[in-house]
Design an enzyme around this catalytic site. Structure first.
Site, PDB file in Angstrom:
ATOM      1  N   ASN A  21      69.750  79.138  95.733  1.00 40.45           N
ATOM      2  CA  ASN A  21      68.646  79.589  95.420  1.00 40.45           C
ATOM      3  C   ASN A  21      67.916  78.931  94.100  1.00 40.45           C
ATOM      4  O   ASN A  21      68.337  79.320  93.035  1.00 40.45           O
ATOM      5  CB  ASN A  21      68.375  81.240  95.250  1.00 40.45           C
ATOM      6  CG  ASN A  21      66.921  81.685  94.830  1.00 40.45           C
ATOM      7  OD1 ASN A  21      66.188  81.039  94.586  1.00 40.45           O
ATOM      8  ND2 ASN A  21      67.021  83.106  94.872  1.00 40.45           N
TER       9      ASN A  21
ATOM     10  N   ARG B 277      67.138  79.211  99.889  1.00 33.91           N
ATOM     11  CA  ARG B 277      66.015  80.240  99.735  1.00 33.91           C
ATOM     12  C   ARG B 277      64.517  79.416  99.444  1.00 33.91           C
ATOM     13  O   ARG B 277      64.731  78.634  98.460  1.00 33.91           O
ATOM     14  CB  ARG B 277      66.204  81.147  98.875  1.00 33.91           C
ATOM     15  CG  ARG B 277      64.930  82.094  98.623  1.00 33.91           C
ATOM     16  CD  ARG B 277      65.188  83.347  97.552  1.00 33.91           C
ATOM     17  NE  ARG B 277      63.968  84.098  97.343  1.00 33.91           N
ATOM     18  CZ  ARG B 277      62.947  83.922  96.448  1.00 33.91           C
ATOM     19  NH1 ARG B 277      63.208  82.944  95.631  1.00 33.91           N
ATOM     20  NH2 ARG B 277      61.851  84.719  96.429  1.00 33.91           N
TER      21      ARG B 277
ATOM     22  N   GLU C   3      70.294  89.567 100.520  1.00 32.81           N
ATOM     23  CA  GLU C   3      69.585  88.229 100.808  1.00 32.81           C
ATOM     24  C   GLU C   3      70.338  87.101 100.956  1.00 32.81           C
ATOM     25  O   GLU C   3      70.235  86.250 102.032  1.00 32.81           O
ATOM     26  CB  GLU C   3      68.426  88.234  99.982  1.00 32.81           C
ATOM     27  CG  GLU C   3      67.625  89.123  99.726  1.00 32.81           C
ATOM     28  CD  GLU C   3      66.581  89.158  98.645  1.00 32.81           C
ATOM     29  OE1 GLU C   3      65.450  88.155  98.696  1.00 32.81           O
ATOM     30  OE2 GLU C   3      66.708  89.539  97.663  1.00 32.81           O
TER      31      GLU C   3
ATOM     32  N   HIS D 246      59.758  88.831  99.733  1.00 30.66           N
ATOM     33  CA  HIS D 246      60.992  89.548  99.711  1.00 30.66           C
ATOM     34  C   HIS D 246      61.379  89.616 101.423  1.00 30.66           C
ATOM     35  O   HIS D 246      62.092  90.755 101.797  1.00 30.66           O
ATOM     36  CB  HIS D 246      60.804  90.902  99.332  1.00 30.66           C
ATOM     37  CG  HIS D 246      60.843  90.993  97.820  1.00 30.66           C
ATOM     38  ND1 HIS D 246      59.911  91.931  97.252  1.00 30.66           N
ATOM     39  CD2 HIS D 246      61.260  90.267  96.747  1.00 30.66           C
ATOM     40  CE1 HIS D 246      59.852  91.871  95.819  1.00 30.66           C
ATOM     41  NE2 HIS D 246      60.744  90.813  95.503  1.00 30.66           N
TER      42      HIS D 246
ATOM     43  N   ARG E  33      54.420  93.087  86.284  1.00 29.51           N
ATOM     44  CA  ARG E  33      53.226  92.715  87.106  1.00 29.51           C
ATOM     45  C   ARG E  33      52.406  94.108  87.220  1.00 29.51           C
ATOM     46  O   ARG E  33      53.090  95.029  87.401  1.00 29.51           O
ATOM     47  CB  ARG E  33      53.722  92.256  88.465  1.00 29.51           C
ATOM     48  CG  ARG E  33      54.511  91.028  88.486  1.00 29.51           C
ATOM     49  CD  ARG E  33      54.674  90.476  90.002  1.00 29.51           C
ATOM     50  NE  ARG E  33      55.622  89.171  90.069  1.00 29.51           N
ATOM     51  CZ  ARG E  33      56.646  89.106  90.694  1.00 29.51           C
ATOM     52  NH1 ARG E  33      56.994  90.077  91.626  1.00 29.51           N
ATOM     53  NH2 ARG E  33      57.329  88.041  90.698  1.00 29.51           N
TER      54      ARG E  33
END
Length: 419
Positions: free
Chosen positions: A9, A100, A405, A189, A256
């Site tokens: 990743n 990823r 993941e 996600h 965020r």
């Protein structure tokens, strides 16, 4: 005997990795390179101990100042094949590399074997993922160059959400913006939500044989962390999700803002004299939990949920506000998705916050009592374990399932490039 895969990743200044033995799903090593291309890059490497728990054997080892992703890959190969901390005789043992990739736009609804056409498509999606896609593509190309001949597989964060119906992914903007620029809801996600959907079906069918039909099972998966998203999953397919064109939309997050009235943006820009870039930084990096705890006379601003949890327990009003807002928004999205799917069978908490904050889970369960939800408070005290936290007679099942993941990427890589 299984085969070994490397899962990568690559971020703009980082590179995470895991080495799996497949199909046994055994982790042989993992770690991360951080602050690449800066004066102080670091390297952390973990190996399993006798109990199978991953422990650090290299902690923040400094690389040469300005070390690049290629330097990191070379250091990783040296470490993985070394006598002291290695798990490979040579890189020839790696059967495939899984990557990823953040954004696949409408081009990919699943994982794919990388070729030149796939790389071109990832490049074409850079305007949709300007920070991540270039780094993801760089990770692929560096691995191709250094590990010649080893198959590379791209696993897209957006792919799982490509089953969302048009009425859920379109925005009420002039249609030309969708046709010309691809402006729509993509969701993120996806690899985590897909993993949790599969684990939920398996968990419920084992615990309650014959009660749940995977073809009609309705799940709301709550991936909660510094970045948070919630998905409605019906019959194993994504029906709706909270993140949109970018990961900014949806529930409030660490830094965020989540969804806000769009008119706030030009209002603040005019009042503060901000540029488009300034407002982007404000909404993505200075808002959310961090923003709500800023300008606090008693405490420093923080986006760390553990710090917020401790402050709230001690009566800090800002921290208590963050918790109340987070739980309110979370409940609102769960309820909305339940209505949109015509009901819900299970709500699943995952991610750093979802797996480790019993207080949030209790508050949300109490708000969902109208759906027949009953929480088992003793079971809910766990952190980071796979468990049902609702009672046996609860109409709505509440589960805590740690996400993985990397394993989902490893499974796709195995199925596409090895099996």
């Amino acid at each position: 005997m299984g085969v070994k895969e490397l899962i990568v990743n690559a971020g703009s200044s980082s590179l995470k990795y895991t080495v799996f033995l497949m199909p046994e799903e055994k982790v042989l090593a993992n770690g991360i390179f951080e602050q690449l291309t800066t004066p102080l890059p670091t390297f952390t490497h973990k190996l399993p101990n006798g109990d199978g728990k991953l422990v650090k054997v290299i902690d923040k080892l400094a690389l040469e100042p300005g070390a690049t992703h290629a330097d990191a890959i070379n250091k990783l190969i040296e470490t993985l094949t070394g006598k002291e901390y290695g798990v490979l005789e040579s890189m020839d043992e790696i059967a495939a590399v899984g990557h990823r990739v953040l954004h696949g736009g409408e081009k990919f609804s699943g994982s794919v074997l990388v070729d030149e056409k796939v790389k071109d498509a990832i490049r074409e999606c850079i305007p949709l993922g300007p920070l991540h896609n270039p780094a993801n593509l760089m990770g692929i190309e560096v691995c191709e160059k250094i590990m010649k001949g080893i198959p590379q597989v791209a696993v897209f964060d957006t792919a799982f959400h490509q089953t969302i119906p048009e009425e859920a992914y379109m925005y009420a903007l002039p249609y030309k913006y969708y046709k010309e620029y691809g402006i729509r809801r993509y969701g993120f996600h996806g690899t985590s939500h897909r993993y949790i959907a599969l684990r939920t079906a398996d968990f419920l069918n084992k615990k309650y044989p014959g009660k749940y039909d995977e073809k009609t099972l309705r799940i709301v998966t709550c991936h909660l962390g510094n970045g948070s998203s919630i998905s409605a999953i019906k019959g194993g397919k994504c029906f709706d999700t909270t993140m949109g064109l970018t990961p900014l939309e949806g529930i409030m997050m660490g830094t965020r803002s989540g969804s806000i009235d769009p008119a706030i943006i030009p209002f603040i820009m005019e009042k503060e004299g901000l540029s488009g870039k300034d407002i982007d930084v404000l909404l993505n990096k200075k808002s959310g939990m961090l923003g709500l705890t800023s300008d606090d006379e008693n405490n420093e601003a923080t986006s760390d949920n553990r710090t917020i949890e401790n402050r709230a327990k001690n009566g800090d009003k800002r921290a208590m506000l963050v918790e109340s807002m987070f739980c309110h928004q979370l409940t609102k999205y769960i309820g909305g998705f339940a209505a949109a799917m015509g009901g819900v069978d299970a709500v699943v908490f995952t991610g750093g916050i979802g797996e480790n904050n019993p207080h949030y889970r209790t508050r949300v369960a109490e708000k969902l009592a109208f759906l027949g939800t009953k929480i088992d408070e003793e079971a809910n005290h766990v952190r980071g374990e796979e468990i049902e936290i609702s009672t046996e007679d609860s109409a709505l099942k509440l589960l805590v399932l740690p996400t993985d993941e990397e394993l989902m990427i490893a499974k796709d890589t195995y199925d596409i490039a090895v099996k």
